[in-house]
Design an enzyme around this catalytic site. Structure first.
Site, short mmCIF file in Angstrom:
data_model
loop_
_atom_site.label_atom_id
_atom_site.label_comp_id
_atom_site.label_asym_id
_atom_site.label_seq_id
_atom_site.Cartn_x
_atom_site.Cartn_y
_atom_site.Cartn_z
N PRO A 30 -3.99 -0.94 -3.33
CA PRO A 30 -5.08 -1.31 -4.25
C PRO A 30 -4.81 -2.61 -4.98
O PRO A 30 -3.65 -2.96 -5.23
CB PRO A 30 -5.11 -0.14 -5.25
CG PRO A 30 -3.76 0.48 -5.17
CD PRO A 30 -3.23 0.22 -3.80
N ASP A 31 -5.87 -3.35 -5.27
CA ASP A 31 -5.71 -4.52 -6.15
C ASP A 31 -5.86 -4.06 -7.59
O ASP A 31 -5.83 -2.86 -7.87
CB ASP A 31 -6.72 -5.62 -5.77
CG ASP A 31 -8.17 -5.21 -5.99
OD1 ASP A 31 -8.41 -4.09 -6.44
OD2 ASP A 31 -9.06 -6.04 -5.72
N PHE A 32 -6.00 -4.99 -8.52
CA PHE A 32 -6.20 -4.59 -9.91
C PHE A 32 -7.64 -4.20 -10.19
O PHE A 32 -7.93 -3.26 -10.88
CB PHE A 32 -5.88 -5.77 -10.84
CG PHE A 32 -4.42 -5.88 -11.18
CD1 PHE A 32 -3.58 -4.80 -11.08
CD2 PHE A 32 -3.90 -7.08 -11.65
CE1 PHE A 32 -2.24 -4.90 -11.42
CE2 PHE A 32 -2.57 -7.19 -11.99
CZ PHE A 32 -1.73 -6.10 -11.87
N ARG A 33 -8.59 -5.04 -9.64
CA ARG A 33 -9.92 -5.04 -10.23
C ARG A 33 -11.03 -4.47 -9.39
O ARG A 33 -12.13 -4.30 -9.87
CB ARG A 33 -10.28 -6.50 -10.62
CG ARG A 33 -9.75 -6.89 -11.97
CD ARG A 33 -9.70 -8.39 -12.13
NE ARG A 33 -8.36 -8.88 -11.87
CZ ARG A 33 -7.46 -9.08 -12.80
NH1 ARG A 33 -7.76 -8.88 -14.06
NH2 ARG A 33 -6.24 -9.48 -12.49
N ASP A 56 4.06 -7.29 -1.79
CA ASP A 56 4.14 -6.25 -0.76
C ASP A 56 4.88 -6.71 0.49
O ASP A 56 5.07 -5.92 1.42
CB ASP A 56 2.73 -5.75 -0.40
CG ASP A 56 1.79 -6.89 -0.02
OD1 ASP A 56 2.25 -7.89 0.57
OD2 ASP A 56 0.58 -6.80 -0.31
N HIS A 73 5.26 -14.32 -7.39
CA HIS A 73 5.56 -13.23 -8.32
C HIS A 73 6.74 -12.40 -7.86
O HIS A 73 6.87 -11.22 -8.21
CB HIS A 73 4.31 -12.38 -8.55
CG HIS A 73 3.21 -13.16 -9.21
ND1 HIS A 73 1.92 -12.71 -9.32
CD2 HIS A 73 3.22 -14.37 -9.83
CE1 HIS A 73 1.18 -13.62 -9.95
NE2 HIS A 73 1.95 -14.64 -10.26
N ASN A 97 1.33 -11.70 -4.08
CA ASN A 97 1.60 -10.31 -3.71
C ASN A 97 3.09 -10.03 -3.63
O ASN A 97 3.89 -10.92 -3.33
CB ASN A 97 0.92 -9.98 -2.38
CG ASN A 97 -0.59 -10.05 -2.51
OD1 ASN A 97 -1.10 -10.03 -3.62
ND2 ASN A 97 -1.28 -10.15 -1.40
#
Ligand code: CNA
Length: 404
Positions: A141-144, A217, A234, A215
């Site tokens: 999932p993303d944040f928004r 991931d 990040h 990302n």
């Protein structure tokens, strides 16, 4: 992750959906205050602090800076990186220091225009900038995003607000939500998406200067992009450090702890151990600042994929390409039209970011919708469809079966 590299911190320009209790739940800052305020120069606000707290932090920050001689050299480098970004921004937007408006390089400001430009052979240094949206079709999932983003799963992770999961001060007090998410999202459990394979194809074609991702991931590595082509702005799960004594831990050690549902604690000092991913208000890796300085002036096409362009300093990179460089956004929503620097420039400028809706737009294009579909469309228009589908493992498998 070293806590000494960059003065510009990860943070957001806007902090929508904050629960009121978030403003009081974060603890008093323990040593990262100066950096937070330096981060705020990029127009960011610490989502968990009141204005009064910030002002009092600022006073303490000045004192700490006077005492903290050891960090001076690092800070000088960091300032150079940040000032470079700022200069590029001003040069582009205020026409300071030459260049003026960029030359028009697209015959047509459209996806077809971008495709024609790539096909012309004039475009040789593509930079891709990606966010959580390129991985949502992998099941991360993303944040928004409505329905699936972390905003909709606050109860599952017991979060006061979505960004808390990547907030270093929240983590120090309540690390459990992060490690629950880390188990859910642990690298290895997911496969690259067609968007990752498209970026790999750009590399195969010799067109990819660099892939910048927010990302964590690691799916670009799974898709076979060489490490030197990727900047994980990040950070990464590949190594971890004790947040107290900085002892390093391996990915295997951390994985074992996470999968035993333990909160990883340092064997030396019993402090928390955190993977080297960059939380809000932490330093970005030095590689980010080094490579953005040399890469962005060379960029001749910027592809922005699956990001809301709200997290700084990553989002402001879109302003660092040359004024003539076309920028193609592939995303479900229009992003990047806001001005990430307005906080700093206090209203001196009327606009920045992508000029998608501006009558003076000569270079910004949006391909709105699903990233994977956008990449498939580009591959198709570029005449790369077969090669592209051969790269994507599930499509390649289907193709082989059909041939049998
Ligand atoms: P975001 O703010 O959640 O924005 C994601 C953007 O992608 C939104 O504009 C969505 O509309 C769009 N989007 C979502 N799915 C798709 C899709 N399939 N096709 C096209 N567009 C889509 O995430 P950002 O990356 O902008 O914010 C950066 C944060 C999110 C970074 O700090 C990341 O570390 C953090 N994050 C990373 C992951 C990951 O590693 N996969 C997951 C969740 C959050």
């Amino acid at each position: 992750m070293a806590d000494s590299q960059a003065a510009v911190k990860q943070g957001e320009t806007a902090a929508p959906n904050k629960a009121p209790e978030a403003a009081t739940s974060a603890p008093a800052d323990g040593g990262t205050k100066c950096k937070n305020l330096e981060g705020a120069m990029g127009g960011m606000r610490d989502p968990s602090k009141t204005k009064e707290q910030e002002e009092s932090d600022e006073e303490e920050c000045d004192e700490n800076e006077l005492e903290d001689d050891d960090d001076d050299d690092d800070d000088d480098d960091d300032e150079e990186g940040f000032m470079g970004m700022l200069q590029n921004f001003l040069r582009t937007k205020l026409d300071l220091g030459g260049g003026g408006e960029g030359e028009k390089v697209l015959d047509e400001v459209s996806v077809e225009g971008v495709v024609k430009y790539i096909k012309s052979g004039k475009c040789k240094n593509i930079i891709t900038m990606a966010g959580a949206g390129i991985s949502t079709s992998a099941g991360i999932p993303d944040f928004r995003s409505p329905g699936t983003g972390l905003y909709c799963n606050l109860e599952k992770y017991n979060l006061p607000f979505p960004e808390a999961i990547f907030d270093i001060e929240f983590f120090k007090v309540n690390p459990k939500p992060f490690f629950v998410l880390a188990k859910d999202l642990y690298p290895g459990a997911f496969n690259p998406t067609p968007s990752h394979w498209f970026i790999r194809l750009l590399h195969e074609k010799g067109l990819l200067l660099r892939h910048y991702t927010q990302n964590i991931d690691t799916l670009e590595h799974v898709a076979g992009l060489p490490a030197e082509k990727v900047v994980e702005a990040h950070g990464t799960f590949r190594t971890s450090h004790c947040i107290g004594c900085q002892k390093e831990y391996t990915q295997d050690w951390l994985k074992e702890e996470i999968f035993k549902d333990l909160i990883p604690k340092c064997e030396e000092c019993n402090n928390l151990v955190k993977p080297d991913i960059v939380f809000f208000r932490e330093d970005l890796p030095a590689k980010f600042f080094e490579l953005t300085q040399s890469d962005f002036p060379k960029c001749d096409l910027l592809l922005i994929l699956g990001t809301s362009l709200t997290v700084q300093p990553f989002a402001m990179l879109i302003n660092n390409v040359p004024p003539s460089c076309p920028r193609l956004l592939i995303n479900r929503e229009k992003a990047g039209s806001g001005d990430p620097m307005m906080g700093l420039l206090h209203g001196m400028l009327s606009s920045s970011g992508l000029a998608l809706d501006s009558p003076r737009n000569i270079r910004d294009v949006a391909l709105l919708g699903d990233c994977d579909q956008g990449c498939a469309k580009l591959a198709d228009l570029l005449g790369w469809k077969d090669e592209y589908e051969k790269l994507i493992p599930c499509k390649a498998e289907k193709g082989e079966k059909a041939e049998e």
